[in-house]
Enzyme design. Structure first.
Site, PDB file in Angstrom:
ATOM      1  N   HIS A  13      -3.871 -11.351  11.628  1.00  0.00           N
ATOM      2  CA  HIS A  13      -5.190 -11.621  12.213  1.00  0.00           C
ATOM      3  C   HIS A  13      -5.184 -12.711  13.278  1.00  0.00           C
ATOM      4  O   HIS A  13      -6.181 -12.923  13.949  1.00  0.00           O
ATOM      5  CB  HIS A  13      -6.222 -11.837  11.108  1.00  0.00           C
ATOM      6  CG  HIS A  13      -6.384 -10.552  10.327  1.00  0.00           C
ATOM      7  ND1 HIS A  13      -6.817  -9.403  10.933  1.00  0.00           N
ATOM      8  CD2 HIS A  13      -6.086 -10.243   9.048  1.00  0.00           C
ATOM      9  CE1 HIS A  13      -6.808  -8.417  10.038  1.00  0.00           C
ATOM     10  NE2 HIS A  13      -6.359  -8.898   8.893  1.00  0.00           N
ATOM     11  N   HIS A  46       2.139  -6.504   9.894  1.00  0.00           N
ATOM     12  CA  HIS A  46       1.922  -5.053   9.763  1.00  0.00           C
ATOM     13  C   HIS A  46       1.789  -4.450  11.155  1.00  0.00           C
ATOM     14  O   HIS A  46       0.826  -4.732  11.863  1.00  0.00           O
ATOM     15  CB  HIS A  46       0.634  -4.841   8.944  1.00  0.00           C
ATOM     16  CG  HIS A  46       0.309  -3.402   8.667  1.00  0.00           C
ATOM     17  ND1 HIS A  46      -0.784  -3.043   7.917  1.00  0.00           N
ATOM     18  CD2 HIS A  46       0.907  -2.243   9.026  1.00  0.00           C
ATOM     19  CE1 HIS A  46      -0.835  -1.713   7.830  1.00  0.00           C
ATOM     20  NE2 HIS A  46       0.177  -1.208   8.499  1.00  0.00           N
ATOM     21  N   ARG A  52      -3.430  -2.138  16.499  1.00  0.00           N
ATOM     22  CA  ARG A  52      -4.693  -2.857  16.683  1.00  0.00           C
ATOM     23  C   ARG A  52      -4.524  -4.376  16.612  1.00  0.00           C
ATOM     24  O   ARG A  52      -5.319  -5.114  17.148  1.00  0.00           O
ATOM     25  CB  ARG A  52      -5.741  -2.406  15.659  1.00  0.00           C
ATOM     26  CG  ARG A  52      -5.459  -2.832  14.250  1.00  0.00           C
ATOM     27  CD  ARG A  52      -6.605  -2.500  13.331  1.00  0.00           C
ATOM     28  NE  ARG A  52      -6.704  -1.076  13.090  1.00  0.00           N
ATOM     29  CZ  ARG A  52      -7.291  -0.563  12.000  1.00  0.00           C
ATOM     30  NH1 ARG A  52      -7.830  -1.354  11.114  1.00  0.00           N
ATOM     31  NH2 ARG A  52      -7.335   0.729  11.815  1.00  0.00           N
ATOM     32  N   THR A 104      -5.910  -2.230   4.664  1.00  0.00           N
ATOM     33  CA  THR A 104      -5.228  -1.296   3.759  1.00  0.00           C
ATOM     34  C   THR A 104      -6.031  -1.186   2.466  1.00  0.00           C
ATOM     35  O   THR A 104      -5.992  -2.071   1.631  1.00  0.00           O
ATOM     36  CB  THR A 104      -3.795  -1.818   3.491  1.00  0.00           C
ATOM     37  OG1 THR A 104      -3.237  -2.226   4.728  1.00  0.00           O
ATOM     38  CG2 THR A 104      -2.943  -0.743   2.881  1.00  0.00           C
ATOM     39  N   GLU A 154       4.682  -3.977  -4.572  1.00  0.00           N
ATOM     40  CA  GLU A 154       3.633  -4.973  -4.354  1.00  0.00           C
ATOM     41  C   GLU A 154       2.350  -4.401  -4.948  1.00  0.00           C
ATOM     42  O   GLU A 154       1.877  -3.340  -4.524  1.00  0.00           O
ATOM     43  CB  GLU A 154       3.463  -5.270  -2.859  1.00  0.00           C
ATOM     44  CG  GLU A 154       2.360  -6.299  -2.630  1.00  0.00           C
ATOM     45  CD  GLU A 154       2.336  -6.879  -1.227  1.00  0.00           C
ATOM     46  OE1 GLU A 154       3.388  -6.962  -0.575  1.00  0.00           O
ATOM     47  OE2 GLU A 154       1.228  -7.265  -0.795  1.00  0.00           O
TER      48      GLU A 154
HETATM   49  N1  PXP Z   1      -0.130  -7.085   1.239  1.00  0.00           N
HETATM   50  C1  PXP Z   1      -0.256  -5.913   1.888  1.00  0.00           C
HETATM   51  C2  PXP Z   1       0.683  -4.809   1.559  1.00  0.00           C
HETATM   52  C3  PXP Z   1      -1.269  -5.733   2.869  1.00  0.00           C
HETATM   53  O1  PXP Z   1      -1.386  -4.548   3.508  1.00  0.00           O
HETATM   54  C4  PXP Z   1      -2.106  -6.823   3.183  1.00  0.00           C
HETATM   55  C5  PXP Z   1      -3.145  -6.670   4.242  1.00  0.00           C
HETATM   56  O2  PXP Z   1      -2.590  -6.393   5.468  1.00  0.00           O
HETATM   57  C6  PXP Z   1      -1.904  -8.029   2.504  1.00  0.00           C
HETATM   58  C7  PXP Z   1      -0.931  -8.123   1.520  1.00  0.00           C
HETATM   59  C8  PXP Z   1      -2.714  -9.247   2.811  1.00  0.00           C
HETATM   60  O3  PXP Z   1      -4.044  -9.038   2.488  1.00  0.00           O
HETATM   61  P1  PXP Z   1      -5.121 -10.103   2.969  1.00  0.00           P
HETATM   62  O4  PXP Z   1      -5.108 -10.096   4.454  1.00  0.00           O
HETATM   63  O5  PXP Z   1      -6.389  -9.570   2.384  1.00  0.00           O
HETATM   64  O6  PXP Z   1      -4.722 -11.422   2.398  1.00  0.00           O
END
Ligand code: PXP
Length: 247
Positions: A13, A46, A52, A104, A154
């Site tokens: 982000h 990711h 994006r 996700t 995970e």
């Molecule tokens: N783990 C995975 C596999 C994810 O896809 C994400 C979100 O991209 C995260 C962890 C982290 O999630 P958050 O951004 O809600 O902390």
């Protein structure tokens, strides 16, 4: 089981913010280096099919510059497999991806896609990547993950986090119990267990306390909270620069 749980910091982000203006600022690689300096044990990014947030060049720069392991999140597509085989990151985390989703939303359907996933994972594992599957806390998915050759699962913590935020204590507790049970179940299968999605200061405690969970991956909250924890310093500095220029 190690005493310390690893923290993987997801910097997607920072790229979202950068892309809002279309320039180069703020740079997610700079954020990754700061995260490492602050104690992150790894960096997660990711590369979505629609690019994006993170771009191909970000992944390449992360591979060159970070000193902790890179956890490369991607969908199980031929395009992403080719990128991963070219870069050989420390870990590849396979996630489901839908174009219309904001994040996700669910876990990967491993049980219904075993033959394809096994074939998909095999060259990645041969290239030395640790392959992780982002799955719901569900015994069926965990057994299938083991069968297709994953090293890591995970567990999707999003439902627990949502119930926690809504103040639905009973549902949050039930989700937590499911995660606990599945963490032990997966650990006993010989899988390394990670967790992530939706974690914040308020809800991380019970998951951080689970000895079977070796790593938590956290992104959106850390980047969002940094706005509040950094805003004062940044505005004061701008005020000072303006004042100094007048003097
Ligand atoms: N783990 C995975 C596999 C994810 O896809 C994400 C979100 O991209 C995260 C962890 C982290 O999630 P958050 O951004 O809600 O902390």
């Amino acid at each position: 089981m190690s005493l310390n749980q690893r923290l993987g910091v997801n910097i997607d982000h920072v790229a979202t913010l950068r892309n809002a203006r279309g320039g180069a600022y703020p740079d997610p690689v700079r954020a990754a280096l700061l995260a490492e300096a602050a104690g992150a044990d790894g960096i997660t990014a990711h590369l979505r099919e629609d690019r994006r947030h993170i771009r191909d060049s970000d992944i390449e720069a992360l591979m060159e510059q970070i000193t902790t392991p890179l956890n490369f999140e991607m969908a199980a597509t031929a395009e992403m497999q080719a990128i991963a085989l070219g870069l050989k990151p420390h870990a590849v985390c396979l996630v489901p991806e839908k174009r219309e989703e904001r994040t996700t939303e669910g876990g990967l359907e491993v049980a219904g896609d075993e033959i394809r996933l096994k074939e998909f994972i095999s060259p990645l594992a041969d290239a030395g990547c640790r392959v992780s599957l982002f799955v719901a806390a569900d015994e069926r998915q965990l057994e299938a993950s083991f069968r297709v050759g994953a090293t890591i699962v995970e567990l999707h913590t999003g439902a627990y986090c949502n119930f926690h935020t809504e103040g639905n204590v009973l549902a949050a507790h039930a989700e937590l119990e499911r995660i606990k049970h599945c963490a032990t179940f997966a650990h006993n299968l010989g899988l390394e267990v990670h967790g992530g999605h939706g974690l914040t200061f308020d809800n991380v405690g019970p998951l951080a306390a689970l000895p079977e969970i070796a790593e938590l991956n956290i992104g959106h909250f850390l980047i969002g909270e940094s706005v509040f924890n950094g805003l004062e310093v940044v505005i004061s500095k701008m005020r000072k620069l303006m004042q100094d220029a007048r003097n």
